[in-house]
Design a protein around this motif. Structure first.
Motif, PDB file in Angstrom:
ATOM      1  N   VAL A 156      45.969  19.429  53.341  1.00 26.70           N
ATOM      2  CA  VAL A 156      45.490  18.140  52.841  1.00 26.70           C
ATOM      3  C   VAL A 156      45.149  17.219  54.008  1.00 26.70           C
ATOM      4  N   ARG A 157      45.999  17.178  55.022  1.00 30.21           N
ATOM      5  CA  ARG A 157      45.706  16.356  56.205  1.00 30.21           C
ATOM      6  C   ARG A 157      44.453  16.857  56.922  1.00 30.21           C
ATOM      7  N   ALA A 158      44.282  18.178  56.964  1.00 32.23           N
ATOM      8  CA  ALA A 158      43.086  18.727  57.610  1.00 32.23           C
ATOM      9  C   ALA A 158      41.822  18.351  56.848  1.00 32.23           C
ATOM     10  N   ILE A 159      41.904  18.288  55.515  1.00 30.56           N
ATOM     11  CA  ILE A 159      40.738  17.888  54.717  1.00 30.56           C
ATOM     12  C   ILE A 159      40.344  16.455  55.041  1.00 30.56           C
ATOM     13  N   LEU A 160      41.343  15.580  55.172  1.00 28.39           N
ATOM     14  CA  LEU A 160      41.066  14.169  55.449  1.00 28.39           C
ATOM     15  C   LEU A 160      40.355  13.984  56.787  1.00 28.39           C
ATOM     16  N   ARG A 161      40.635  14.860  57.739  1.00 26.54           N
ATOM     17  CA  ARG A 161      40.053  14.721  59.075  1.00 26.54           C
ATOM     18  C   ARG A 161      38.824  15.600  59.300  1.00 26.54           C
ATOM     19  N   SER A 162      38.528  16.469  58.361  1.00 27.62           N
ATOM     20  CA  SER A 162      37.453  17.439  58.574  1.00 27.62           C
ATOM     21  C   SER A 162      36.086  16.791  58.413  1.00 27.62           C
ATOM     22  N   PRO A 163      35.085  17.215  59.212  1.00 28.69           N
ATOM     23  CA  PRO A 163      33.712  16.743  59.001  1.00 28.69           C
ATOM     24  C   PRO A 163      33.071  17.348  57.757  1.00 28.69           C
ATOM     25  N   HIS A 164      33.692  18.385  57.196  1.00 29.56           N
ATOM     26  CA  HIS A 164      33.197  19.024  55.971  1.00 29.56           C
ATOM     27  C   HIS A 164      34.359  19.126  54.980  1.00 29.56           C
ATOM     28  N   PRO A 165      34.732  18.031  54.307  1.00 31.74           N
ATOM     29  CA  PRO A 165      35.921  18.038  53.445  1.00 31.74           C
ATOM     30  C   PRO A 165      35.846  19.036  52.299  1.00 31.74           C
ATOM     31  N   ARG A 166      34.661  19.201  51.700  1.00 34.37           N
ATOM     32  CA  ARG A 166      34.558  20.125  50.564  1.00 34.37           C
ATOM     33  C   ARG A 166      34.824  21.561  51.004  1.00 34.37           C
ATOM     34  N   ARG A 193      36.522  22.528  53.599  1.00 34.42           N
ATOM     35  CA  ARG A 193      37.929  22.652  53.978  1.00 34.42           C
ATOM     36  C   ARG A 193      38.822  22.751  52.750  1.00 34.42           C
ATOM     37  N   ALA A 194      38.446  22.076  51.649  1.00 34.40           N
ATOM     38  CA  ALA A 194      39.229  22.161  50.417  1.00 34.40           C
ATOM     39  C   ALA A 194      39.166  23.556  49.814  1.00 34.40           C
ATOM     40  N   VAL A 195      37.989  24.183  49.880  1.00 34.28           N
ATOM     41  CA  VAL A 195      37.868  25.559  49.385  1.00 34.28           C
ATOM     42  C   VAL A 195      38.783  26.489  50.183  1.00 34.28           C
ATOM     43  N   GLU A 196      38.778  26.330  51.497  1.00 32.51           N
ATOM     44  CA  GLU A 196      39.648  27.153  52.332  1.00 32.51           C
ATOM     45  C   GLU A 196      41.119  26.876  52.019  1.00 32.51           C
ATOM     46  N   ALA A 197      41.471  25.608  51.832  1.00 34.48           N
ATOM     47  CA  ALA A 197      42.859  25.246  51.546  1.00 34.48           C
ATOM     48  C   ALA A 197      43.334  25.873  50.244  1.00 34.48           C
ATOM     49  N   LEU A 198      42.495  25.813  49.208  1.00 36.49           N
ATOM     50  CA  LEU A 198      42.888  26.381  47.920  1.00 36.49           C
ATOM     51  C   LEU A 198      43.020  27.893  48.010  1.00 36.49           C
ATOM     52  N   THR A 199      42.109  28.534  48.726  1.00 39.09           N
ATOM     53  CA  THR A 199      42.170  29.992  48.879  1.00 39.09           C
ATOM     54  C   THR A 199      43.438  30.421  49.601  1.00 39.09           C
ATOM     55  N   VAL A 200      43.756  29.752  50.697  1.00 39.28           N
ATOM     56  CA  VAL A 200      44.943  30.112  51.476  1.00 39.28           C
ATOM     57  C   VAL A 200      46.215  29.844  50.680  1.00 39.28           C
ATOM     58  N   THR A 201      46.275  28.713  49.989  1.00 38.53           N
ATOM     59  CA  THR A 201      47.474  28.364  49.232  1.00 38.53           C
ATOM     60  C   THR A 201      47.705  29.345  48.088  1.00 38.53           C
ATOM     61  N   VAL A 202      46.650  29.694  47.362  1.00 40.64           N
ATOM     62  CA  VAL A 202      46.793  30.644  46.250  1.00 40.64           C
ATOM     63  C   VAL A 202      47.205  32.020  46.765  1.00 40.64           C
ATOM     64  N   GLY A 217      38.191  12.023  52.325  1.00 41.98           N
ATOM     65  CA  GLY A 217      37.496  12.481  53.524  1.00 41.98           C
ATOM     66  C   GLY A 217      36.036  12.079  53.540  1.00 41.98           C
ATOM     67  N   LEU A 218      35.388  12.126  52.382  1.00 41.43           N
ATOM     68  CA  LEU A 218      33.979  11.714  52.320  1.00 41.43           C
ATOM     69  C   LEU A 218      33.839  10.208  52.548  1.00 41.43           C
ATOM     70  N   ARG A 219      34.774   9.426  52.015  1.00 41.14           N
ATOM     71  CA  ARG A 219      34.723   7.975  52.262  1.00 41.14           C
ATOM     72  C   ARG A 219      34.936   7.667  53.739  1.00 41.14           C
ATOM     73  N   ARG A 220      35.832   8.419  54.379  1.00 38.46           N
ATOM     74  CA  ARG A 220      36.063   8.200  55.802  1.00 38.46           C
ATOM     75  C   ARG A 220      34.804   8.508  56.599  1.00 38.46           C
TER      76      ARG A 220
END
Length: 212
Positions: A81-91, A93-102, A185-188
């Motif tokens: 979640v912290r990586a998504i907030l800082r990523s230049p490509h939040p969407r 990074r979210a796909v990667e986060a969900l894949t790894v977590t599952v 992340g997109l707002r940032r």
């Protein structure tokens, strides 16, 4: 012989177009890297599941593995979640986060089922190999429940119920948290000053000053 000020103006005018041409290429490359990294991490987790020594025949080992594994899932999810907030490509990074977590969630419960079956024989309707345990985990997570493998012991049913509850939380709450992190992340990104020279700027001012 060309005027240096004219050359600078030409380069300034061509700058935004060059950035616009590079942006889709960078996005596509980031998507390829994200998908490849997520697949490699998921494959690494499954490989580790098959290679790690999980043949300890006592219930304490299964309980400790499950408790530590759930803590690791929460830590990984928070880090993502912290990586998504800082990523230049939040969407992406979210796909990667969900894949790894599952993937980590499924491998954790497959390991728990396998250890439980080896520590308490008869916990399931048939002896479980590692593939059987992973198969049972996937059918439970996807709510398909073929019924060819069922939990018979109280410990097996409790572990299955924990996975069901965790799966609901993962699909519902965790997905919503990731969506919120993507929006933040997109707002940032929108608040950050753009490094690209805007089109139609006063770039001609230096040129006018550099005139003859």
């Amino acid at each position: 012989m060309s005027d240096p000020s004219t050359a600078r103006a030409d380069r300034t005018r061509s700058g935004p177009d060059g950035h616009r041409r590079l942006r889709p290429l960078r996005t596509r490359w980031a998507a390829v890297v994200t998908v490849a990294r997520a697949v490699l991490i998921a494959a690494g987790l499954v490989t580790a599941y098959y290679l790690l020594p999980l043949d300890e025949r006592h219930t304490a080992g299964a309980s400790a593995l499950l408790a530590c594994g759930l803590a690791v899932v929460l830590l990984v999810f928070g880090w993502e979640v912290r990586a998504i907030l800082r990523s230049p490509h939040p969407r992406l990074r979210a796909v990667e986060a969900l894949t790894v977590t599952v993937a980590l969630f499924l491998v954790l419960f497959a390991s728990g089922y396998y250890l439980l079956d080896h520590s308490a024989t008869g916990s399931f309707s048939e002896p479980l190999t590692r593939t059987d345990a992973l198969y049972f985990t996937l059918t439970t997570f996807s709510t398909v429940g073929f019924g060819d493998i069922t939990a018979l012991s109280q410990a097996g049913r409790v572990l299955t119920m924990v996975q069901m509850a965790g799966g609901l939380l993962l699909v519902g709450v965790a997905a919503r948290v990731l969506a919120g992190a993507v929006q933040a992340g997109l707002r940032r990104r929108r608040r950050e000053p753009s490094a690209e020279p805007p089109s139609g700027t006063a770039a001609g001012a230096p040129d006018r000053e550099a005139g003859p």
